[in-house]
Design a protein around this motif. Sequence first.
Motif, PDB file in Angstrom:
ATOM      1  N   SER A  73      51.676  44.444  37.611  1.00  0.00           N
ATOM      2  CA  SER A  73      50.645  45.128  38.398  1.00  0.00           C
ATOM      3  C   SER A  73      49.408  44.253  38.565  1.00  0.00           C
ATOM      4  N   ALA A  74      49.008  43.574  37.487  1.00  0.00           N
ATOM      5  CA  ALA A  74      47.825  42.714  37.561  1.00  0.00           C
ATOM      6  C   ALA A  74      48.039  41.555  38.524  1.00  0.00           C
ATOM      7  N   VAL A  75      49.212  40.941  38.468  1.00  0.00           N
ATOM      8  CA  VAL A  75      49.500  39.819  39.370  1.00  0.00           C
ATOM      9  C   VAL A  75      49.471  40.277  40.822  1.00  0.00           C
ATOM     10  N   ILE A  76      50.130  41.397  41.120  1.00  0.00           N
ATOM     11  CA  ILE A  76      50.158  41.900  42.494  1.00  0.00           C
ATOM     12  C   ILE A  76      48.752  42.265  42.962  1.00  0.00           C
ATOM     13  N   ALA A  79      46.448  38.818  43.044  1.00  0.00           N
ATOM     14  CA  ALA A  79      46.898  37.898  44.092  1.00  0.00           C
ATOM     15  C   ALA A  79      46.707  38.501  45.478  1.00  0.00           C
ATOM     16  N   GLY A  80      46.935  39.801  45.604  1.00  0.00           N
ATOM     17  CA  GLY A  80      46.748  40.435  46.908  1.00  0.00           C
ATOM     18  C   GLY A  80      45.297  40.487  47.334  1.00  0.00           C
ATOM     19  N   SER A  81      44.388  40.632  46.365  1.00  0.00           N
ATOM     20  CA  SER A  81      42.964  40.737  46.688  1.00  0.00           C
ATOM     21  C   SER A  81      42.283  39.379  46.815  1.00  0.00           C
ATOM     22  N   ARG A  82      42.615  38.463  45.899  1.00  0.00           N
ATOM     23  CA  ARG A  82      41.934  37.162  45.871  1.00  0.00           C
ATOM     24  C   ARG A  82      42.758  36.063  46.526  1.00  0.00           C
ATOM     25  N   GLY A  83      44.011  36.329  46.818  1.00  0.00           N
ATOM     26  CA  GLY A  83      44.856  35.333  47.468  1.00  0.00           C
ATOM     27  C   GLY A  83      45.189  34.147  46.599  1.00  0.00           C
ATOM     28  N   GLY A 129      39.756  48.920  29.535  1.00  0.00           N
ATOM     29  CA  GLY A 129      39.846  47.535  30.002  1.00  0.00           C
ATOM     30  C   GLY A 129      40.670  47.429  31.278  1.00  0.00           C
ATOM     31  N   SER A 130      41.779  48.170  31.339  1.00  0.00           N
ATOM     32  CA  SER A 130      42.608  48.169  32.543  1.00  0.00           C
ATOM     33  C   SER A 130      41.857  48.755  33.734  1.00  0.00           C
ATOM     34  N   LEU A 131      41.138  49.848  33.487  1.00  0.00           N
ATOM     35  CA  LEU A 131      40.361  50.461  34.569  1.00  0.00           C
ATOM     36  C   LEU A 131      39.224  49.547  35.012  1.00  0.00           C
ATOM     37  N   ALA A 132      38.611  48.830  34.058  1.00  0.00           N
ATOM     38  CA  ALA A 132      37.554  47.878  34.409  1.00  0.00           C
ATOM     39  C   ALA A 132      38.115  46.754  35.283  1.00  0.00           C
ATOM     40  N   LEU A 133      39.299  46.266  34.940  1.00  0.00           N
ATOM     41  CA  LEU A 133      39.944  45.241  35.757  1.00  0.00           C
ATOM     42  C   LEU A 133      40.191  45.762  37.168  1.00  0.00           C
ATOM     43  N   LEU A 134      40.675  46.983  37.261  1.00  0.00           N
ATOM     44  CA  LEU A 134      40.942  47.598  38.558  1.00  0.00           C
ATOM     45  C   LEU A 134      39.668  47.649  39.409  1.00  0.00           C
ATOM     46  N   LEU A 135      38.563  48.084  38.796  1.00  0.00           N
ATOM     47  CA  LEU A 135      37.309  48.211  39.541  1.00  0.00           C
ATOM     48  C   LEU A 135      36.750  46.838  39.922  1.00  0.00           C
ATOM     49  N   CYS A 136      36.878  45.864  39.028  1.00  0.00           N
ATOM     50  CA  CYS A 136      36.383  44.514  39.333  1.00  0.00           C
ATOM     51  C   CYS A 136      37.133  43.908  40.519  1.00  0.00           C
ATOM     52  N   VAL A 137      38.437  44.114  40.549  1.00  0.00           N
ATOM     53  CA  VAL A 137      39.232  43.597  41.665  1.00  0.00           C
ATOM     54  C   VAL A 137      38.893  44.340  42.955  1.00  0.00           C
ATOM     55  N   PRO A 142      32.854  38.954  40.349  1.00  0.00           N
ATOM     56  CA  PRO A 142      33.158  37.533  40.087  1.00  0.00           C
ATOM     57  C   PRO A 142      34.433  37.363  39.255  1.00  0.00           C
ATOM     58  N   ASP A 143      35.028  36.204  39.397  1.00  0.00           N
ATOM     59  CA  ASP A 143      36.315  35.962  38.739  1.00  0.00           C
ATOM     60  C   ASP A 143      36.238  36.107  37.222  1.00  0.00           C
TER      61      ASP A 143
END
Length: 452
Positions: A73-76, A79-83, A129-137, A142-143
Motif C-alpha cells: 500500500s505504501a509503495v502504491i 509512487a502514485g503521488s510522488r512519481g 503512524g500509518s495515518l500520518a503517512l497517509l496524510l503526508c502523502v 516534504p519527503d
Amino acid sequence: MPQPSPRPPSRPLFAVTQDSLVIADFGSRGRTRTADDHRPPGPYRRLFAVPGARAFTAGNLIARLPMGMFSVSAVIMIAGSRGSYALAGAVTATGLAATAVVAPWTARLVDRYGQARIAVPATALAALGSLALLLCVHYGAPDWTLFAAYAATATTPNTGGMSRARWAHLLDGEAEALHTANSFEQAADELCFMLGPVLAALLCGALFPEAGTLAGAVLMMTGVLLFTAQRSTEPPVRPRVEGLHTRGTSPLRAPGMRPLLAVCLATGAVFGSMEVVTIAFADERGHRAAAGAVLALQAAGSCAAGLLYGALRPAGSAERRHPWCLAAMTALMTLPLLAAALTGSLLVLAGALLVAGMATAPTMITNMTLVQGRTPEGRLNEGMTLAVTGLLGGIACGSAAGGWAAEHVSATAGFGVPVAAAASALLLSLLTHANRVPVSRSSRPTSTAPTV
C-alpha cells in the motif's frame, strides 16, 4: 427398594381404516451410528477445542492480515503521488530497519507487563503512524515527513508471536499439540502474506491510493483489540524479584539461539531474493502484472504444506528434523532456477514456485519450535520477535542481492541467489547440529517443544 423394570422396546402399532392399513412406529428416532462416530477427532479439531482458542485466533488473524498490506500500500500510494519508486522503496526500507530495532523492545515489554497492557497502545501508535503517512502523502508534505511517519509504525507488536505464546501457555508440555499449533500459525502467516498484497492492490486500485493503508490501520487496530480482549488465554506475567533471575536471561544469550537467528537471517534472504528476482523475470517477459499471482502460488504451496505438516506426527526431535527440512528447501529451490534457465516460461516457473514453496512452511515451523524451546522462561515474545527480526533482515539483504544479480547479470541467474541462501542456512544448521544444544528450557520441567 424395588427397581423400575426396564422399558420394553417399542413395537409398531397396526390399525385398519376401511381399505387402508396404518402402521405407526413410536420407537426412538436416534441416528444410526456409523464408523465416523467412533473416529477420533483430527489434530486441528482437537486444537481448537481448547477453551478460548477460536476467539483469540479470530482476532489475531484480523490483526495479522495488514502485515502483508502495509508495504504494498505504501509503495502504491507514494509512487502514485510522488512519481518515484526509489522514494517509495527508501521509505519502506526505513520502516523495515526501524522495526528491526524497535520490535524486540516492544516484545520485551509485552513479556514483562502482559499482552493487553502493551500491545494495545503500541498498535495505536503504529496506526497513528500509518495515518500520518497517509496524510503526508495526500497533502504533499516534504519527503522527510514520509520517513518519520513510516518509522513510527515500528511499534507494531508481533501478533504472530503473541499468538504462538498463547499456544505455548495453553499447551504446556503437549509437544504434538504444540507442533500442530505452530503449523497452523505458519500457515496463517503464509495466508496473510498471500492475501494481504492482493487486497491492498485491489483497494488502492478500485477506491483511492490511500485506501490500502487506511484499511490496514483499521483492521490492525480492530484485530488487536479483539485479540487482547481474550484475557482468559493470555499468558500470565511472571513478577520480577530483585536479586533473583526469575525471568531468565536475554534470549540472545541463551545456548544455541544465535546460530538459530543466523539461520533465520539466511532463510529470510531466500524469501527476499526470490520475490525480487521473480518480479524481474516476469518484467523481462512483459508480464510484470502477473508476478504477484506467481509469487502467491509459492505462498499457497507453503500454506498447504504447513497445514499437512501439522496434521502429521513428526518423527524425531525438532533438532534432528531441522537440517532435513533445510536440505529439502535447498533442493526444491533449484526448481525455479532450472525452470527459468531451461524453459524461460513464466508458466513453468509458476509451477516450480508452487512446489518449491512446499518446503518453506515445514522449515519455518521446525525453526520456530527450536526458538521456543531455547528461549528462556518468561521471554517467549522477545525470543520469537528476534527470530522475525532475523527474517526481516534476511529479506532486506536477499532483496538487495537478488536485485543486484537481476540487474547486472540476468533475472535467470538471479534465481541462484535463493539457492545459495538456502544452502547457507543448511550449512549453519549442520554446524549447529554438530555441537548439539538441548532444546528444552532449563527453568521448566517439561518443555513446550519436542524433547531431544
